[in-house]
Write a protein that holds these residues in place. Sequence first.
Motif, PDB file in Angstrom:
ATOM      1  N   GLN A 151       9.846 -18.806 -31.056  1.00  0.00           N
ATOM      2  CA  GLN A 151       9.526 -17.735 -29.989  1.00  0.00           C
ATOM      3  C   GLN A 151      10.464 -18.107 -28.618  1.00  0.00           C
ATOM      4  OE1 GLN A 151       8.708 -14.143 -29.014  1.00  0.00           O
ATOM      5  NE2 GLN A 151       7.358 -15.047 -30.694  1.00  0.00           N
ATOM      6  N   ALA A 152      10.647 -19.426 -28.324  1.00  0.00           N
ATOM      7  CA  ALA A 152      11.318 -19.729 -27.229  1.00  0.00           C
ATOM      8  C   ALA A 152      12.849 -19.560 -27.604  1.00  0.00           C
ATOM      9  CB  ALA A 152      10.869 -21.084 -26.806  1.00  0.00           C
ATOM     10  N   ASN A 153      13.047 -20.088 -28.708  1.00  0.00           N
ATOM     11  CA  ASN A 153      14.541 -20.189 -28.907  1.00  0.00           C
ATOM     12  C   ASN A 153      15.111 -18.551 -29.318  1.00  0.00           C
ATOM     13  OD1 ASN A 153      16.865 -21.324 -29.833  1.00  0.00           O
ATOM     14  ND2 ASN A 153      16.452 -20.741 -32.005  1.00  0.00           N
ATOM     15  N   LYS A 154      14.110 -17.652 -29.744  1.00  0.00           N
ATOM     16  CA  LYS A 154      14.445 -16.297 -30.003  1.00  0.00           C
ATOM     17  C   LYS A 154      14.758 -15.426 -28.468  1.00  0.00           C
ATOM     18  CE  LYS A 154      11.414 -13.127 -30.197  1.00  0.00           C
ATOM     19  NZ  LYS A 154      10.041 -12.107 -30.606  1.00  0.00           N
ATOM     20  N   TRP A 155      14.073 -15.873 -27.589  1.00  0.00           N
ATOM     21  CA  TRP A 155      14.557 -15.144 -26.204  1.00  0.00           C
ATOM     22  C   TRP A 155      15.705 -15.956 -25.821  1.00  0.00           C
ATOM     23  CZ3 TRP A 155      12.278 -10.927 -25.966  1.00  0.00           C
ATOM     24  CH2 TRP A 155      10.681 -10.831 -26.451  1.00  0.00           C
ATOM     25  N   ASN A 156      15.811 -17.184 -25.672  1.00  0.00           N
ATOM     26  CA  ASN A 156      17.276 -17.919 -25.448  1.00  0.00           C
ATOM     27  C   ASN A 156      18.401 -17.266 -25.891  1.00  0.00           C
ATOM     28  OD1 ASN A 156      18.612 -19.857 -24.194  1.00  0.00           O
ATOM     29  ND2 ASN A 156      18.873 -20.763 -26.349  1.00  0.00           N
ATOM     30  N   THR A 157      18.154 -17.148 -27.530  1.00  0.00           N
ATOM     31  CA  THR A 157      19.126 -16.715 -28.348  1.00  0.00           C
ATOM     32  C   THR A 157      19.680 -15.121 -27.817  1.00  0.00           C
ATOM     33  OG1 THR A 157      18.494 -18.328 -29.901  1.00  0.00           O
ATOM     34  CG2 THR A 157      20.136 -16.243 -30.530  1.00  0.00           C
ATOM     35  N   GLY A 186      19.203 -14.033 -24.874  1.00  0.00           N
ATOM     36  CA  GLY A 186      20.057 -13.937 -23.615  1.00  0.00           C
ATOM     37  C   GLY A 186      21.610 -14.332 -23.837  1.00  0.00           C
ATOM     38  N   SER A 187      21.641 -15.524 -24.678  1.00  0.00           N
ATOM     39  CA  SER A 187      23.052 -16.362 -24.540  1.00  0.00           C
ATOM     40  C   SER A 187      23.974 -15.366 -25.584  1.00  0.00           C
ATOM     41  CB  SER A 187      23.068 -17.568 -25.215  1.00  0.00           C
ATOM     42  OG  SER A 187      22.234 -17.678 -26.333  1.00  0.00           O
ATOM     43  N   SER A 188      23.222 -14.746 -26.533  1.00  0.00           N
ATOM     44  CA  SER A 188      24.074 -13.906 -27.533  1.00  0.00           C
ATOM     45  C   SER A 188      24.545 -12.551 -27.054  1.00  0.00           C
ATOM     46  CB  SER A 188      23.288 -13.693 -28.952  1.00  0.00           C
ATOM     47  OG  SER A 188      22.016 -12.886 -28.592  1.00  0.00           O
ATOM     48  N   PHE A 189      23.964 -12.282 -26.123  1.00  0.00           N
ATOM     49  CA  PHE A 189      24.477 -10.982 -25.381  1.00  0.00           C
ATOM     50  C   PHE A 189      25.936 -11.255 -24.915  1.00  0.00           C
ATOM     51  CE2 PHE A 189      25.061  -8.777 -21.336  1.00  0.00           C
ATOM     52  CZ  PHE A 189      25.155  -7.349 -21.754  1.00  0.00           C
ATOM     53  N   ILE A 190      26.178 -12.248 -24.153  1.00  0.00           N
ATOM     54  CA  ILE A 190      27.616 -12.656 -23.687  1.00  0.00           C
ATOM     55  C   ILE A 190      28.118 -13.034 -25.070  1.00  0.00           C
ATOM     56  CG2 ILE A 190      28.659 -13.966 -22.455  1.00  0.00           C
ATOM     57  CD1 ILE A 190      25.318 -13.585 -21.151  1.00  0.00           C
ATOM     58  N   SER A 191      27.952 -14.036 -25.586  1.00  0.00           N
ATOM     59  CA  SER A 191      28.490 -14.555 -26.688  1.00  0.00           C
ATOM     60  C   SER A 191      29.103 -13.339 -27.679  1.00  0.00           C
ATOM     61  CB  SER A 191      27.775 -15.371 -27.542  1.00  0.00           C
ATOM     62  OG  SER A 191      27.360 -16.755 -26.772  1.00  0.00           O
ATOM     63  N   GLY A 192      28.258 -12.488 -27.980  1.00  0.00           N
ATOM     64  CA  GLY A 192      28.499 -11.323 -28.823  1.00  0.00           C
ATOM     65  C   GLY A 192      29.697 -10.456 -28.295  1.00  0.00           C
ATOM     66  N   MET A 193      29.617 -10.406 -27.157  1.00  0.00           N
ATOM     67  CA  MET A 193      30.790  -9.543 -26.309  1.00  0.00           C
ATOM     68  C   MET A 193      31.969 -10.488 -26.535  1.00  0.00           C
ATOM     69  SD  MET A 193      28.843  -8.432 -22.722  1.00  0.00           S
ATOM     70  CE  MET A 193      30.558  -7.691 -22.098  1.00  0.00           C
ATOM     71  N   ILE A 194      31.964 -11.733 -26.495  1.00  0.00           N
ATOM     72  CA  ILE A 194      33.254 -12.309 -26.391  1.00  0.00           C
ATOM     73  C   ILE A 194      33.774 -12.358 -27.890  1.00  0.00           C
ATOM     74  CG2 ILE A 194      34.138 -14.886 -26.265  1.00  0.00           C
ATOM     75  CD1 ILE A 194      33.602 -13.450 -23.623  1.00  0.00           C
ATOM     76  N   ASN A 195      32.775 -12.955 -28.899  1.00  0.00           N
ATOM     77  CA  ASN A 195      32.847 -12.927 -30.345  1.00  0.00           C
ATOM     78  C   ASN A 195      33.571 -11.603 -30.990  1.00  0.00           C
ATOM     79  OD1 ASN A 195      32.519 -15.463 -31.315  1.00  0.00           O
ATOM     80  ND2 ASN A 195      30.339 -15.120 -31.629  1.00  0.00           N
ATOM     81  N   SER A 196      33.172 -10.679 -30.373  1.00  0.00           N
ATOM     82  CA  SER A 196      33.810  -9.246 -30.756  1.00  0.00           C
ATOM     83  C   SER A 196      35.374  -8.967 -30.488  1.00  0.00           C
ATOM     84  CB  SER A 196      32.989  -7.876 -30.244  1.00  0.00           C
ATOM     85  OG  SER A 196      33.510  -8.128 -28.851  1.00  0.00           O
ATOM     86  N   VAL A 197      35.909  -9.824 -29.695  1.00  0.00           N
ATOM     87  CA  VAL A 197      37.454  -9.609 -29.303  1.00  0.00           C
ATOM     88  C   VAL A 197      38.267 -10.814 -29.386  1.00  0.00           C
ATOM     89  CG1 VAL A 197      36.692  -7.337 -28.212  1.00  0.00           C
ATOM     90  CG2 VAL A 197      36.953  -9.618 -26.916  1.00  0.00           C
ATOM     91  N   ALA A 198      37.725 -11.976 -29.018  1.00  0.00           N
ATOM     92  CA  ALA A 198      38.269 -13.013 -28.517  1.00  0.00           C
ATOM     93  C   ALA A 198      39.222 -13.507 -29.728  1.00  0.00           C
ATOM     94  CB  ALA A 198      37.388 -14.292 -28.176  1.00  0.00           C
ATOM     95  N   GLN A 199      38.510 -13.844 -31.014  1.00  0.00           N
ATOM     96  CA  GLN A 199      39.521 -14.475 -31.922  1.00  0.00           C
ATOM     97  C   GLN A 199      40.817 -13.531 -32.237  1.00  0.00           C
ATOM     98  OE1 GLN A 199      38.556 -14.625 -36.061  1.00  0.00           O
ATOM     99  NE2 GLN A 199      40.563 -15.664 -35.865  1.00  0.00           N
ATOM    100  N   TRP A 234      21.137 -25.017 -21.632  1.00  0.00           N
ATOM    101  CA  TRP A 234      22.114 -24.856 -22.537  1.00  0.00           C
ATOM    102  C   TRP A 234      22.704 -23.605 -23.037  1.00  0.00           C
ATOM    103  CZ3 TRP A 234      26.143 -25.789 -25.153  1.00  0.00           C
ATOM    104  CH2 TRP A 234      26.426 -25.414 -26.474  1.00  0.00           C
ATOM    105  N   GLY A 235      21.887 -22.590 -22.957  1.00  0.00           N
ATOM    106  CA  GLY A 235      22.258 -21.296 -23.302  1.00  0.00           C
ATOM    107  C   GLY A 235      22.920 -20.687 -22.237  1.00  0.00           C
ATOM    108  N   ALA A 236      23.123 -21.167 -21.000  1.00  0.00           N
ATOM    109  CA  ALA A 236      24.082 -20.861 -20.245  1.00  0.00           C
ATOM    110  C   ALA A 236      25.452 -20.965 -20.339  1.00  0.00           C
ATOM    111  CB  ALA A 236      23.678 -21.341 -18.700  1.00  0.00           C
TER     112      ALA A 236
END
Length: 483
Positions: free
Chosen positions: A249-255, A257-270, A334-336
């Motif tokens: 449950q804790a990891n789900k909420w952390n993920t 949060g962090s995947s909101f930003i990571s997902g944006m970056i992953n969609s275009v960065a590479q 770490w999520g930050a």
Amino acid sequence: MAEHSLKEKTAKGLFWGGISNGIQQMLNLLFGIFLARLLTPADYGMVGMLTIFTTIAGTLQESGFTVALANKKNISHQDYNAVFWFSVLTGLSLYLILFLSAPLIAQYYRQPDLIPLARFVFLGFLISSTATAHSAYLFRNLMVKQKAIAQLPALLLSGTTGIIMALHNMSYWGIATQSLVYIATINLSFWYFSPWRPTFQLNFRPLKEMFSFSSKILITNIFLQINNNIFSAIIGRLFAPKEVGFYTQANKWNTMGSSFISGMINSVAQPVLSQISEDKDRQQKVFRKMLRFTSYLSFPAMFGLALIAPEFIQLTIQDKWMSCVPILQILCLWGAFMPITTLCSNLIISKGKSDIYMWNTIIIGAIQIIVILIAYPWGIYMMISVYSVLNILWLFVWYYFIRREIGLSLYHAFKDILPFAGIAGLVMIATYFLTASITSSVLTLCSKLILASVGYLGIMKVAKSEIQKEILRYLFNKKVSAK
């Protein structure tokens, strides 16, 4: 013109990536709250024990070809077709192997009920294998908007299914079914939005050209999934399902949060960085802007989640989940930094250095397992703390390779990261003390959100943050265009 076009594509990709991930996390938040209220930590723990198997199997059936297709300079129908049939056949083979292995998995966790659940959950990566090539097509062509639209019906249908089943006391079966409905729906959407279609020409020769690159991505992703899910596997063996549920449950909420930003970056960065991989100076310039953008969003978001964690958990999923609060707060630190690691790995991949990405991930994964097992006698909090600190420090290893590839100095790297981390940290600390005397959980939560948001945005404005100006300018222009 080319530079302007790439800048516009990147901005649009980040914009739609932000909308996509924003909607996704909002719906996940709403459905997650409902389900957590209806289900128990043990229910989440049962499904959480299987996560490491499903993610590794999914990684094997994809085999790194999505990234390989995006990195390929010239691409043809035969390339996509070879990836499609390889993915389908591999997915089918893996499902049969894991179907037969279900009793052994249940024996490892000492949970006989995992046998039918595992065989049901493992259908997910078999279904997803049918859209690997279509997803790769959308990714390569920066069709972020289409992928964003595809997620909406998938989230709505799967979330509704999970809640209905939970209301009918179907416990962990609701979580498992929710996942399968999401995978099936989003794969159908990928087929709809992608113009590419497979043919019955089973020619796997194009895979040979991509294999030297994709194989390293495959090995890396396997270790990445092990790294991300090792806690569930170890805790599931050493502790009760309830403890796994708290961590899950804790990891789900952390993920989320962090995947909101990571997902944006992953969609275009590479894809974007790959297009300019031959121009070292330009690539450094683009990377640094992405680094500032990532830091600007990630640190206030994740530090803020750690700040509001007690009130958020209590008000949304109730007191039975309060034991996951300290776990969530540690993971948020770490999520930050996680989206920054994601950005660094995308740059390395864009340079064609999949071997660096592979060995970096393997080594950190091996060290993680060792330190987790060493820290085990001191309890789960110590295990997670050591894990988080190790991953943050490992950013210096990533930096070494970034500097070697694009010549980024440590001074400029710190300049792009530390101001946002420092200001976000100070704002959260000040907010904590300013709201410490408030007794109402609702009022505390609202006060923390308002004070932290106003404080961070206000300081950024006073500091004349260029990234904040550019974001606001782009959003303002979008509104003007819409009118």
